[in-house]
Design a protein around this motif. Structure first.
Motif, PDB file in Angstrom:
ATOM      1  N   LEU A   1       0.875  -1.177   0.000  1.00 43.66           N
ATOM      2  CA  LEU A   1       0.000   0.000   0.000  1.00 43.66           C
ATOM      3  C   LEU A   1       0.911   1.225   0.000  1.00 43.66           C
ATOM      4  O   LEU A   1       1.847   1.289   0.801  1.00 43.66           O
ATOM      5  N   CYS A   2       0.636   2.167  -0.897  1.00 43.20           N
ATOM      6  CA  CYS A   2       1.541   3.318  -1.045  1.00 43.20           C
ATOM      7  C   CYS A   2       0.748   4.624  -0.988  1.00 43.20           C
ATOM      8  O   CYS A   2      -0.277   4.752  -1.662  1.00 43.20           O
ATOM      9  N   PHE A   3       1.219   5.590  -0.203  1.00 42.17           N
ATOM     10  CA  PHE A   3       0.638   6.937  -0.248  1.00 42.17           C
ATOM     11  C   PHE A   3       1.171   7.640  -1.497  1.00 42.17           C
ATOM     12  O   PHE A   3       2.359   7.502  -1.833  1.00 42.17           O
ATOM     13  N   CYS A   4       0.299   8.413  -2.166  1.00 39.92           N
ATOM     14  CA  CYS A   4       0.687   9.085  -3.417  1.00 39.92           C
ATOM     15  C   CYS A   4       0.160  10.518  -3.412  1.00 39.92           C
ATOM     16  O   CYS A   4      -0.978  10.764  -2.981  1.00 39.92           O
ATOM     17  N   ASP A   5       0.977  11.429  -3.956  1.00 40.64           N
ATOM     18  CA  ASP A   5       0.512  12.830  -4.038  1.00 40.64           C
ATOM     19  C   ASP A   5       0.438  13.331  -5.474  1.00 40.64           C
ATOM     20  O   ASP A   5       0.426  14.527  -5.722  1.00 40.64           O
ATOM     21  N   GLY A   6       0.418  12.408  -6.427  1.00 43.01           N
ATOM     22  CA  GLY A   6       0.361  12.794  -7.835  1.00 43.01           C
ATOM     23  C   GLY A   6       1.734  12.751  -8.476  1.00 43.01           C
ATOM     24  O   GLY A   6       1.861  12.477  -9.656  1.00 43.01           O
ATOM     25  N   THR A   7       2.785  13.015  -7.656  1.00 43.11           N
ATOM     26  CA  THR A   7       4.160  13.023  -8.161  1.00 43.11           C
ATOM     27  C   THR A   7       5.026  12.040  -7.375  1.00 43.11           C
ATOM     28  O   THR A   7       5.758  11.246  -7.942  1.00 43.11           O
ATOM     29  N   HIS A   8       4.906  12.130  -6.041  1.00 41.54           N
ATOM     30  CA  HIS A   8       5.726  11.276  -5.180  1.00 41.54           C
ATOM     31  C   HIS A   8       4.915  10.088  -4.682  1.00 41.54           C
ATOM     32  O   HIS A   8       3.696  10.193  -4.523  1.00 41.54           O
ATOM     33  N   ILE A   9       5.625   9.003  -4.383  1.00 43.68           N
ATOM     34  CA  ILE A   9       4.952   7.799  -3.882  1.00 43.68           C
ATOM     35  C   ILE A   9       5.759   7.247  -2.709  1.00 43.68           C
ATOM     36  O   ILE A   9       6.979   7.110  -2.794  1.00 43.68           O
ATOM     37  N   LEU A  10       5.071   6.992  -1.598  1.00 41.68           N
ATOM     38  CA  LEU A  10       5.732   6.498  -0.383  1.00 41.68           C
ATOM     39  C   LEU A  10       5.105   5.176   0.029  1.00 41.68           C
ATOM     40  O   LEU A  10       3.969   5.148   0.526  1.00 41.68           O
ATOM     41  N   PRO A  11       5.809   4.062  -0.175  1.00 45.92           N
ATOM     42  CA  PRO A  11       5.233   2.776   0.232  1.00 45.92           C
ATOM     43  C   PRO A  11       5.151   2.645   1.741  1.00 45.92           C
ATOM     44  O   PRO A  11       6.041   3.099   2.466  1.00 45.92           O
ATOM     45  N   MET A  12       4.061   2.042   2.203  1.00 46.41           N
ATOM     46  CA  MET A  12       3.934   1.726   3.634  1.00 46.41           C
ATOM     47  C   MET A  12       4.655   0.404   3.853  1.00 46.41           C
ATOM     48  O   MET A  12       5.276  -0.133   2.950  1.00 46.41           O
ATOM     49  N   THR A  13       4.535  -0.152   5.051  1.00 43.98           N
ATOM     50  CA  THR A  13       5.125  -1.464   5.300  1.00 43.98           C
ATOM     51  C   THR A  13       4.348  -2.515   4.503  1.00 43.98           C
ATOM     52  O   THR A  13       3.191  -2.301   4.144  1.00 43.98           O
ATOM     53  N   SER A  14       4.975  -3.660   4.237  1.00 42.27           N
ATOM     54  CA  SER A  14       4.328  -4.688   3.414  1.00 42.27           C
ATOM     55  C   SER A  14       3.302  -5.495   4.215  1.00 42.27           C
ATOM     56  O   SER A  14       3.318  -5.492   5.450  1.00 42.27           O
TER      57      SER A  14
END
Ligand code: GLY
Length: 423
Positions: free
Chosen positions: A196-209
């Motif tokens: 599951l990844c947070f996204c802001d349209g440009t950047h993407i930050l994966p959460m823990t698996s």
């Protein structure tokens, strides 16, 4: 701040529970919510597809932020509807939610932008799909193009099964209009992981698996369900796998969506298969997973409202996303007979055992309150989550807590969180 959460299952209970810890938030509403969510939020009797009523409610109450849980309203444009009324909302617009709502769209996207996934063909006519099946190797995967409650995927071992599958999807329309188109995909083998990844349209930050268990029975037998339990982290999602996915899957997906004019903001759930040839995308979802969220959020250390706001504002690169160095297991307590026929309205006992116990959570998936009593109100009733120092202790804790909850015909799997090489 006033926050409105849309949805009423275990995922939304976990989201509401996490929002309730934010120092910024003094009021939470949830539409429609459920009996467990009602402990943290004021539940509002409005359906998730009633966009006019939901936006009117948010305007009337002065809601500062709305968070969307389920896929159907996202695909139908709930984010666009909120934005059109000047409301702040967390989730992808309809154009971006297509990444989940159309399997053909997501497969074409991956092909165009060289994102690793299984080979495939798309069909609008059953006769063309049937002719193509004469040329393939088995097993093969058939996917209804549209949203089908996670049930529109058929794995077929031989030609007869595959022919029957095409008829089920495209002619009998078992999954409704989701089966107007179909994808036929090469079968991949390996370990499955949910990222599951947070996204802001440009950047993407994966959460823990995390990893879920979709089949109803122990040892991955029986019918497909909405998910019988999850664990986090996945021991198979190593740093090497994570690095590969970030470089070849996550960021390329963000860039591809932007290049297509479909900037993705919200949570991108990447279903991965760790194959012998490296990680490949099984599917994308445009939202938090259920029940993955129930093991991921209890391990998250950030104020989730800060992260939602960074996604909306395009400042996710400034967020230091942190997860505890522990593990979580969620065991789903279902009503016997799920996912087919099951009873509802059965009284539940034992929920008070979770009160003030750190590291033990009972997220409600299908419950209702009547005359002060909690009754079952769905096939999946609760997701009992527990933390532990490692997967083994989290699993022992989750199964201990699963015994605290009592209702007639309670059913659960007994091997959630058991990694294959631990069995
Ligand atoms: N657990 C799979 C899903 O949320 O679709």
């Amino acid at each position: 701040m006033k926050v409105l959460v849309i949805g009423g299952g275990g995922r939304e209970h976990a989201i509401v529970w996490k929002i309730a810890q934010s120092k910024k938030v003094d009021k939470i509403y949830c539409a429609p919510g459920n009996a467990g969510i009602g402990e943290y939020a004021e539940c509002v009797d409005i359906g998730v597809m009633e966009f006019d009523r939901l936006t009117d409610f948010a305007l009337e109450k002065g809601v500062d932020l709305t968070v969307i849980g389920p896929d159907d309203p996202l695909a139908a444009g709930i984010v666009d509807a909120f934005e059109a009324k000047g409301l702040r909302v967390f989730g992808p617009r309809a154009a971006a939610a297509q990444i989940e709502a159309s399997k053909a769209f997501s497969k074409d996207l991956m092909k165009k932008y060289h994102i690793p996934t299984a080979e495939y063909e798309t069909f609008d006519k059953a006769q063309d799909a049937l002719a193509y099946l004469e040329t393939v190797r088995f097993p093969i995967v058939l996917k209804a193009d549209g949203l089908a409650l996670g049930k529109g995927v058929l794995i077929c071992d031989d030609l007869d099964e595959a022919r029957a599958g095409v008829r089920t999807i495209m002619e009998d329309k078992k999954f409704g209009s989701a089966g107007n188109r179909m994808v036929v995909e090469t079968y991949m083998t390996g370990r499955e992981v949910s990222a599951l990844c947070f996204c802001d349209g440009t950047h993407i930050l994966p959460m823990t698996s995390a990893q879920d268990h979709k089949r109803a029975g122990d040892g991955d037998t029986g019918l497909n369900t909405g998910g019988m339990g999850t664990f986090s982290p996945s021991p198979f999602y190593t740093k090497e796998v994570a690095d590969f996915c970030e470089k070849h899957i996550y960021q390329p997906t963000m860039d591809a969506m932007k290049a297509e004019g479909r900037e993705f903001k919200g949570v991108l759930f990447v279903g991965l298969m760790l194959t012998a040839d490296g990680p490949k995308v099984l599917e994308y979802n445009a939202r938090f997973g259920d029940p993955e969220t129930q093991v991921v959020l209890p391990r998250m250390e950030n104020d989730i409202v800060d992260v939602f706001e960074a996604c909306i504002d395009g400042t996710l690169d400034q967020v230091d996303l942190r997860f505890a160095d522990n593990a979580a297991v969620c065991v789903v307590l279902a009503s016997s007979g799920y996912p087919e026929n099951y009873e509802k309205g059965l009284p539940v006992e034992g929920l008070e055992m979770f009160k003030d116990k750190d590291g033990y959570y009972c997220f409600h998936a299908g419950s209702r309150k009547e005359g002060g009593k909690i009754l079952t109100n769905g096939g999946r009733v609760f997701g009992v989550t527990a933390l532990g120092d490692d997967l083994k202790s989290a699993r022992a804790n989750a199964y201990k807590a699963a015994e605290w909850v009592k209702f007639d015909n309670k059913y659960m799997r007994h091997d959630i969180g058991k990694a294959i090489d631990e069995t």
